[in-house]
Design a protein around this motif. Structure first.
Motif, PDB file in Angstrom:
ATOM      1  N   ALA A  68       0.693  -6.893   2.860  1.00 51.07           N
ATOM      2  CA  ALA A  68       0.777  -7.637   4.119  1.00 51.07           C
ATOM      3  C   ALA A  68       2.071  -8.425   4.255  1.00 51.07           C
ATOM      4  O   ALA A  68       2.306  -9.042   5.296  1.00 51.07           O
ATOM      5  N   SER A  69       2.904  -8.420   3.237  1.00 49.35           N
ATOM      6  CA  SER A  69       4.183  -9.124   3.326  1.00 49.35           C
ATOM      7  C   SER A  69       5.084  -8.426   4.342  1.00 49.35           C
ATOM      8  O   SER A  69       4.930  -7.229   4.595  1.00 49.35           O
ATOM      9  N   PRO A  70       6.012  -9.158   4.954  1.00 47.72           N
ATOM     10  CA  PRO A  70       6.850  -8.591   6.017  1.00 47.72           C
ATOM     11  C   PRO A  70       7.601  -7.326   5.585  1.00 47.72           C
ATOM     12  O   PRO A  70       7.980  -7.188   4.421  1.00 47.72           O
ATOM     13  N   GLU A  71       7.790  -6.428   6.528  1.00 48.13           N
ATOM     14  CA  GLU A  71       8.535  -5.195   6.262  1.00 48.13           C
ATOM     15  C   GLU A  71       9.944  -5.527   5.781  1.00 48.13           C
ATOM     16  O   GLU A  71      10.579  -6.452   6.269  1.00 48.13           O
ATOM     17  N   GLY A  72      10.408  -4.760   4.816  1.00 42.15           N
ATOM     18  CA  GLY A  72      11.746  -4.979   4.273  1.00 42.15           C
ATOM     19  C   GLY A  72      11.750  -5.804   3.004  1.00 42.15           C
ATOM     20  O   GLY A  72      12.734  -5.805   2.265  1.00 42.15           O
ATOM     21  N   GLU A  73      10.650  -6.530   2.738  1.00 40.69           N
ATOM     22  CA  GLU A  73      10.565  -7.283   1.495  1.00 40.69           C
ATOM     23  C   GLU A  73      10.306  -6.339   0.327  1.00 40.69           C
ATOM     24  O   GLU A  73       9.495  -5.426   0.434  1.00 40.69           O
ATOM     25  N   ARG A  74      10.982  -6.586  -0.781  1.00 37.61           N
ATOM     26  CA  ARG A  74      10.786  -5.764  -1.972  1.00 37.61           C
ATOM     27  C   ARG A  74       9.717  -6.397  -2.853  1.00 37.61           C
ATOM     28  O   ARG A  74       9.849  -7.536  -3.295  1.00 37.61           O
ATOM     29  N   VAL A  75       8.651  -5.662  -3.076  1.00 35.84           N
ATOM     30  CA  VAL A  75       7.518  -6.142  -3.866  1.00 35.84           C
ATOM     31  C   VAL A  75       7.633  -5.607  -5.291  1.00 35.84           C
ATOM     32  O   VAL A  75       7.856  -4.413  -5.495  1.00 35.84           O
ATOM     33  N   ILE A  76       7.468  -6.501  -6.286  1.00 35.55           N
ATOM     34  CA  ILE A  76       7.446  -6.086  -7.684  1.00 35.55           C
ATOM     35  C   ILE A  76       6.127  -6.526  -8.294  1.00 35.55           C
ATOM     36  O   ILE A  76       5.771  -7.709  -8.240  1.00 35.55           O
ATOM     37  N   THR A  77       5.382  -5.564  -8.841  1.00 35.66           N
ATOM     38  CA  THR A  77       4.127  -5.882  -9.520  1.00 35.66           C
ATOM     39  C   THR A  77       4.337  -5.802 -11.026  1.00 35.66           C
ATOM     40  O   THR A  77       5.029  -4.911 -11.526  1.00 35.66           O
ATOM     41  N   VAL A  78       3.730  -6.754 -11.746  1.00 34.54           N
ATOM     42  CA  VAL A  78       3.853  -6.845 -13.199  1.00 34.54           C
ATOM     43  C   VAL A  78       2.441  -6.821 -13.782  1.00 34.54           C
ATOM     44  O   VAL A  78       1.623  -7.693 -13.473  1.00 34.54           O
TER      45      VAL A  78
END
Length: 254
Positions: A68-78
């Protein structure tokens, strides 16, 4: 080799479909009002701590929030074991590694190393699955300083116990710090705690959403904003979250 009776093979299949907050609302796992509030938290880059018992529920919610974070944001999961799915292109999934190298030694990359690597990549949205201990202080320091909008999960049965557990884990990582000072750091780093629980009908729902207000007399001060009542209805307590005042000053919708 450690299974005494016989060899044991465990297969864990992660869900291929990443759920969205809208789908979770459709499935009855949270109310539309909860969804609106969480979208506000995401757009306002509040730090969220997701708690619940070990088992299904938290990973789906973490993926929905990240998606749901804004488009264009880079998400990193750990994660120690990758179970989170995020429905977006700008997603980097990092997982710990423990394997035998070619020269016979151990080629290790633990959760702390993974987290440090992720922070060096300057993620727009950092998502950390199940906090276990050694990485807690590193994550806490990042959340309290530069990494706003972070979402982390921890095994716990409620908001207050989740915050206490976070502080205790951080103390294990940095034994020189007092528990009191770490509680203050946790309260400044975590804005909202979301409690996910699996109910008797087998459905994982958001059992409560709690705002973290600070620490007083050595105890966390919190206020429950939403809860899943015993009659099967989601209830809002009608209180306006403290951080909404900041959003009004900044002219952000909420």
């Amino acid at each position: 080799p450690v299974a005494i009776r016989s060899a044991c093979l465990s297969l864990r299949k992660s869900k291929q479909h990443a759920k969205t907050l809208a789908e979770l609302i459709e499935y009855g796992q949270l109310s539309p009002e909860m969804g609106d509030f969480l979208n506000t938290c995401i757009s306002a880059r509040r730090n969220l701590l997701v708690c619940g018992a070990p088992g299904p529920g938290k990973s789906s919610f973490l993926g929905a929030v990240a998606g749901a974070s804004p488009e264009g944001e880079r998400v990193i999961t750990v994660e120690e074991v990758a179970t989170i799915s995020v429905d977006r292109e700008e997603w980097l999934s990092l997982e710990t590694r423990s394997s035998q190298s070619d020269d016979g030694g151990q080629d290790l990359c633990d959760i702390l190393q993974i987290l440090r690597g992720a922070l060096r990549l300057s993620p727009d949205r950092l998502v950390v699955g199940d906090l276990r201990g050694i990485e807690a202080l590193e994550l806490l320091s990042a959340m309290a300083s530069v990494n706003d909008g972070t979402v982390a999960a921890i095994n716990s049965g409620g908001a207050t116990s989740a915050l206490e557990r976070f502080a205790s884990f951080a103390r294990l990582s940095g034994p020189g710090a007092s528990l009191e000072s770490l509680r203050e750091l946790v309260a400044s780093a975590v804005d909202v705690v979301v409690h996910v629980a699996t109910f008797g009908d087998g459905v994982s729902r958001i059992a409560g959403i709690t705002e973290v207000l600070g620490v007083k007399n050595g105890a966390f001060v919190t206020e429950e904003l939403f809860t899943f009542a015993s009659d099967g209805e989601y209830v809002a307590n009608g209180r306006v979250p403290e951080f909404y005042r900041e959003l009004e000053i900044l002219g952000m919708p909420h």
